[in-house]
Scaffold this active site. Sequence first.
Site, PDB file in Angstrom:
ATOM      1  N   LYS A   1      -0.279   5.771  -5.853  1.00  0.00           N
ATOM      2  CA  LYS A   1      -1.859   5.508  -6.624  1.00  0.00           C
ATOM      3  C   LYS A   1      -3.026   6.787  -6.676  1.00  0.00           C
ATOM      4  O   LYS A   1      -2.396   7.298  -7.534  1.00  0.00           O
ATOM      5  CB  LYS A   1      -2.397   4.310  -6.528  1.00  0.00           C
ATOM      6  CG  LYS A   1      -3.572   3.811  -7.855  1.00  0.00           C
ATOM      7  CD  LYS A   1      -4.817   4.172  -7.653  1.00  0.00           C
ATOM      8  CE  LYS A   1      -5.342   3.856  -5.961  1.00  0.00           C
ATOM      9  NZ  LYS A   1      -5.516   2.517  -5.155  1.00  0.00           N
TER      10      LYS A   1
ATOM     11  N   CYS B   1       1.165  -1.368   0.056  1.00  0.00           N
ATOM     12  CA  CYS B   1       0.266   0.168  -0.510  1.00  0.00           C
ATOM     13  C   CYS B   1       0.503   1.286  -0.208  1.00  0.00           C
ATOM     14  O   CYS B   1       0.590   2.190  -1.071  1.00  0.00           O
ATOM     15  CB  CYS B   1      -0.767  -0.164   1.430  1.00  0.00           C
ATOM     16  SG  CYS B   1      -1.501   1.489   0.647  1.00  0.00           S
TER      17      CYS B   1
ATOM     18  N   GLU C   1      -7.991   1.639 -12.596  1.00  0.00           N
ATOM     19  CA  GLU C   1      -7.416   2.988 -12.728  1.00  0.00           C
ATOM     20  C   GLU C   1      -5.524   3.415 -13.125  1.00  0.00           C
ATOM     21  O   GLU C   1      -6.453   4.765 -13.059  1.00  0.00           O
ATOM     22  CB  GLU C   1      -6.452   2.559 -10.912  1.00  0.00           C
ATOM     23  CG  GLU C   1      -7.984   2.278  -9.278  1.00  0.00           C
ATOM     24  CD  GLU C   1      -7.872   1.688  -8.624  1.00  0.00           C
ATOM     25  OE1 GLU C   1      -8.577   2.273  -7.504  1.00  0.00           O
ATOM     26  OE2 GLU C   1      -6.530   1.648  -8.447  1.00  0.00           O
TER      27      GLU C   1
ATOM     28  N   GLU D   1     -27.026  13.357  -1.586  1.00  0.00           N
ATOM     29  CA  GLU D   1     -28.425  13.620  -1.319  1.00  0.00           C
ATOM     30  C   GLU D   1     -28.866  12.612  -1.906  1.00  0.00           C
ATOM     31  O   GLU D   1     -30.591  12.551  -1.362  1.00  0.00           O
ATOM     32  CB  GLU D   1     -28.995  14.850  -1.650  1.00  0.00           C
ATOM     33  CG  GLU D   1     -28.998  15.954  -3.006  1.00  0.00           C
ATOM     34  CD  GLU D   1     -29.340  16.938  -2.680  1.00  0.00           C
ATOM     35  OE1 GLU D   1     -30.656  17.509  -1.972  1.00  0.00           O
ATOM     36  OE2 GLU D   1     -28.913  17.662  -3.402  1.00  0.00           O
TER      37      GLU D   1
END
Length: 480
Positions: A62, A54, A206, A474
């Site tokens: 990333k 990570c 990604e 919302e």
Amino acid sequence: MPPLPLKQAEEVGEYDLFVIGGGSGGLGAARRASGQYGAKVGLAEASYRLGGTCVNVGCVPKKVMWYTSEVASALRKAASYGFGDDATNYKIAESFDWHKLKEKRDAYIHRLNGIYDRNLANDKVDYHEGFASFIDKNTLNIKQHDGTSYQVKAKKIVVAVGGQPTVPTDEEIPGASLGINSDGFFDIEQQPKRVAVVGAGYIAVELAGIFNGLGSETHLLIRYDSVLRTFDPILSDTLVPWAEKEGLNIHKQTNVKKVEKTASGSLLVHLDSSDKPLEVDVLVWAIGRNSNIAGVGLDKVGVEVDKKGDIIVDKYQNTNVDGIYAIGDVQGKALLTPVAIAAGRRLSNRLFGGPQYKDEYLSYENIPSVVFSHPTIGSVGLSEPEARKKYGDDKIKIYKTAFRAMQGAMLDEAHKAPTAYKLVTLLPNEQVIGLHIIGEGSDEILQGFAVAVKMGATKKDFDDTVAIHPTSAEELVTMR
């Protein structure tokens, strides 16, 4: 703190807990056991950097690259909000200096490595720099980078060695080794003009989005017709058309047959769906990950692994061998940093925290996850297909909406990114058992709604919550 000197490491005695792996899960377990409960804890990391995937080659760098791509996108939209003109702003976006950003990003990661190092010291965890492997169930060999070795003993041992990218061999796909894996993405020194990314999971999506957003000619090669096939279909159905509109070249129902290097150094990627190969500067394999267990010696102590090579554990992270545990990516499910940290901390709570934690474990249900695509994706709970399969069509009621977020209000219609939300509810009380969103800010929106889903909120609970206006979020409490 620096790693223990050899002489001190050899004389340390028996640990209450020893952790193999200095990634998120291993650090979480080690620091909780030592810092909070006073256990004698050691940790071994085979690389020169703490933090694991990570921090070093995953979510943190990333996300820096994703932010960078978002800045480029904002520049292209700036004229619509009264800043400069398109020609000037596009030119600024195109002037992006990949190498300069990489140097700053690498320095940032280096600082984080130092923070992890200091955290170990603060929590009084002994740091061993070397490759740990089992001799027996209570003894490990630590091989240092200079080739010297020593042994440590521990009452309990946690395997937290993580995973690594899966890459085809040259025997499987001739020339496959000419490509790089997702770790190698962070070693790229200069921005490639043309790139191909192979894969349809969140890592591939990604990376392809980052390349495309920063102006590289980008090709995403997928075996089927959609990406993110383990997620709810509304997410891929919304993302793919928009990504293609934004210039990402998605090659569907295709496989790489062969890769060749040209005299100029570019790569020819031959596909089974086309007679003409793709010519690119960089090929990235992002086709999955596998557990990083090679050489750890699990076979010496009889720790069972499944056919994929993942360590088999129960809900308490126990392996089949008493006193040996596995956490994080090496146990093959929910390959996410916060999951590894939570599992590691709960394991140490159970082992050292006293009677109140004797049944402590991490539930793998309703774990939220996000994809840093463009726009971002958030998902928690069951997808619609999963819910229908588990409960039956007559027990499921779906709410969904699609709209253009106000963030694009000043843009031409063609440049407004899509937003789509879905609630999967279980009858008769319409408990929300799945929530899937794509659109601006979905990564941040999801965290709070994941709490609601985890607590068993119903559609009425959502409806009874006053909306915050004007926001995209919302829509989740006003859906009909």
